[in-house]
Design a protein around this motif. Structure first.
Motif, short mmCIF file in Angstrom:
data_model
loop_
_atom_site.label_atom_id
_atom_site.label_comp_id
_atom_site.label_asym_id
_atom_site.label_seq_id
_atom_site.Cartn_x
_atom_site.Cartn_y
_atom_site.Cartn_z
N LEU A 88 0.83 -1.21 0.00
CA LEU A 88 0.00 0.00 0.00
C LEU A 88 0.86 1.26 0.00
N VAL A 89 2.05 1.16 0.57
CA VAL A 89 2.97 2.30 0.62
C VAL A 89 3.82 2.38 -0.64
N ASP A 90 4.40 1.24 -1.03
CA ASP A 90 5.37 1.23 -2.14
C ASP A 90 4.72 1.10 -3.51
N CYS A 91 3.61 0.38 -3.59
CA CYS A 91 2.95 0.13 -4.89
C CYS A 91 1.45 0.31 -4.76
N PRO A 92 0.97 1.51 -4.42
CA PRO A 92 -0.48 1.70 -4.29
C PRO A 92 -1.19 1.38 -5.60
N GLY A 93 -2.32 0.69 -5.47
CA GLY A 93 -3.10 0.32 -6.65
C GLY A 93 -2.85 -1.08 -7.15
N LEU A 94 -1.77 -1.72 -6.70
CA LEU A 94 -1.44 -3.06 -7.16
C LEU A 94 -2.13 -4.11 -6.29
N LYS A 95 -2.87 -5.00 -6.92
CA LYS A 95 -3.61 -6.03 -6.20
C LYS A 95 -2.84 -7.34 -6.22
N THR A 96 -2.79 -7.97 -5.07
CA THR A 96 -2.14 -9.28 -4.95
C THR A 96 -3.07 -10.23 -4.22
N GLY A 97 -2.73 -11.49 -4.28
CA GLY A 97 -3.49 -12.51 -3.57
C GLY A 97 -2.53 -13.52 -2.96
N ALA A 98 -3.04 -14.37 -2.08
CA ALA A 98 -2.19 -15.36 -1.42
C ALA A 98 -3.02 -16.58 -1.04
N ALA A 99 -2.35 -17.72 -1.06
CA ALA A 99 -2.96 -18.97 -0.59
C ALA A 99 -1.99 -19.62 0.38
N ILE A 100 -2.51 -20.12 1.50
CA ILE A 100 -1.69 -20.75 2.54
C ILE A 100 -2.03 -22.24 2.59
N GLY A 101 -1.02 -23.06 2.49
CA GLY A 101 -1.24 -24.50 2.50
C GLY A 101 0.05 -25.25 2.72
#
Length: 548
Positions: free
Chosen positions: A112-125
């Motif tokens: 949010l600070v370094d790359c505002p506007g960039l959307k990411t996702g994550a999966a934990i397994g």
């Protein structure tokens, strides 16, 4: 034995990169996307001064780049399994406390600070490293969870625009950053934080690009940072957005038996892509002096700017006249054995391309979307044989339908059928859809010369190798053919009678000999089709001396 894992992905990459119509922000956005895992996830969140809070004493984020043997046990508390294609897979030794959610939280907050506007996702397994089969099954489960999260989690990554806030005129977000130094467009004013981050990253992107291709640039040539420095000249000052994607790369990666093979393939694909682009740059610099005849190139700027150059996914922008040439050359280089690929099957990478031609001032994201759709149309032709290479193109003129299918339906439907002949085969000159056939015909149509015989009328001169004589085609007839092809057989028959009455002949294109008499043709009851509308439309966008 299974290990804890986090699988990250980057969402809506193209929308993030091409959301503004300023080349500098597009360049910076692409650079940010390429570096978020290395610079932010590993360089900040899991840096030595922060990793203690997650009970991580060691991080191995380099050995995956050279590993040749399957990983059975983790060499560190945190092991980077691979980074590439907008994804990153991190493995962790199992401990009593699980800090994986905290790592995801810290990473997305830093974005949010370094790359505002960039959307990411994550999966934990968990990832099972005990056998190739179990590894592939557990990895597929991680990707399935990642996909599920994409459909259920919608992150907010920009400060909301309330209606009382000034809107950024680059990307429409809240203009909450004041550019006091005029870095963005040389005029101090308000922009969004997203534009600020992309613009600041653009300079780093240019430095990295110059370093990567310093041998080709030779300290002489430069990549442009603005669209109007690509060399386009009035009145044909159109640019082209070229999007190229490798064929069935997902299949090649899914065939990897372990992490080592997958990592190696990722590295080699990137090397193949960069080598192919370096070869393309070599051809451009060698013929650079010839471009001055039709391009306004200043300060040794190259007529090309790569925007995405990672893995098998490539996007670049160039003057419209050079788009077909550059796309074909790059695809040919990718489809050669460059001595790089050793895993994943073939020694080459076949690919498909979409070329969107548009005015310089046209909304950039709209042009990129069209290039993607054109690439998809080309891929549809390659599915019968994944080793083949195809290219499709379209020309944008003002307000048009947003979807390629609508454009083709509204503007390329004639009385006898579909007037768009492509996609075109890049790797086979004998196919009736051969790109070389289109280039040949378009070059004949565009070679108009003034004549004293008919005042104000241009002529197209072509040499017929079979009859050893010069054919002279009035350019008014060529232009008129575009409209005649929309009509029925009676109008076409009348047009061709007039054509032959003037002792004119169609260009000698061996692959299209079935079309020369009636302009339309369909074999064995197949729908009628014509290649000549495409050739007429590409008259001004193909230079045969470079595209042959």
């Amino acid at each position: 034995m299974s290990e804890q894992a986090i699988l990250f992905d980057t969402r809506s990459i193209q929308r993030y990169i091409f959301s503004g119509n300023t080349l500098k922000t597009n360049i910076g956005a692409s650079y940010l996307v390429d570096h978020i895992f290395g610079d932010i996830l590993l360089g900040k969140v899991l840096s030595p001064e922060h990793r203690d809070k997650y009970e991580i004493s060691s991080v191995d984020f380099t050995s995956w780049q050279t590993a040749a043997e399957p990983v059975k046990t983790l060499p560190a508390d945190c092991y980077v399994a691979y980074i590439g294609g907008g994804n990153a897979l991190l493995l962790f030794r199992k401990k009593e406390d699980d800090y994986r959610k905290d790592i995801v939280t810290a990473f997305t907050m830093q974005l949010l600070v370094d790359c505002p506007g960039l959307k990411t996702g994550a999966a934990i397994g968990d990832i099972d490293l005990s056998s190739p089969e179990k590894f592939q099954t557990s990895l597929n489960q991680m990707y399935a969870l990642l996909k599920q999260n994409q459909n259920t989690v919608f992150p907010r990554v920009n400060v909301p625009y309330t209606g009382l806030t000034l809107a950024c005129d680059v990307n429409g977000e809240a203009a909450n950053f004041y550019d006091t130094e005029g870095l963005i467009d040389k005029t101090p004013r308000f922009f969004s934080q997203e534009v600020r981050a992309k613009t600041q990253a653009a300079m780093d992107a240019n430095i990295e690009l110059r370093s990567k291709f310093k041998e080709q640039l030779g300290g002489v040539y430069h990549f442009p940072m603005e669209l109007d420095k690509l060399g386009q000249r009035e009145p044909k000052n159109d640019i082209a957005i070229v999007h190229i994607d490798g064929n069935q790369m997902g299949v090649r990666f899914s065939s990897c038996q372990n992490l080592a093979e997958r990592s190696q393939l990722s590295r080699e694909v990137k090397e193949q892509t960069e080598k192919a682009f370096a070869n393309l740059l070599d051809t451009i610099t060698k013929e650079y002096s010839k471009y001055k005849e039709f391009l306004d190139l200043k300060n040794n700027y190259l007529p090309i700017r790569p925007l995405i150059l990672g893995g098998d996914d490539v996007t670049f922008v160039c003057p419209a006249q050079m788009a077909i040439t550059y796309a074909k050359r790059f695809m040919d280089f990718m489809n050669q054995d460059l001595g790089i690929l050793t895993v994943g099957g073939s020694k080459q990478i076949s690919s498909c391309a979409g070329v969107a031609i548009l005015p310089t001032a046209y909304p950039f994201f709209r042009g990129y979307q069209l290039a993607e759709q054109l690439c998809d149309a080309a891929k549809a032709k390659s599915r019968k044989d994944a080793s083949t290479c195809w290219l499709d193109f379209a020309i944008l003129h003002g307000e048009q339908a947003p979807e390629l299918s609508q454009i083709r339906q509204n503007e390329y439907t004639g009385a006898l059928g579909n007037m768009h002949f492509g996609p075109y085969r890049v790797d086979d000159d004998t196919d009736k859809y051969a790109l070389t056939a289109l280039i040949r015909c378009a070059s004949v149509f565009r070679d108009a010369l003034p004549s004293s015989k008919v005042k104000g009328m241009g002529f197209v001169r072509e040499y017929d190798h079979r009859k050893k004589n010069e054919i002279i085609l009035p350019s008014s007839k060529v232009k008129g053919m575009r409209f005649v092809l929309q009509h029925g057989k009676a109008d076409i028959h009348t047009f061709m009678e007039q054509w032959h009455h003037q002792n004119l002949e169609m260009p000698d294109i061996p692959q299209w000999e079935n079309y020369t008499s009636e302009l339309w043709y369909g074999a064995d009851g197949a729908p009628l089709e014509t290649p000549y509308v495409d050739a007429i439309e590409m008259m001004d966008y193909i230079l045969p001396e470079f595209a042959g």
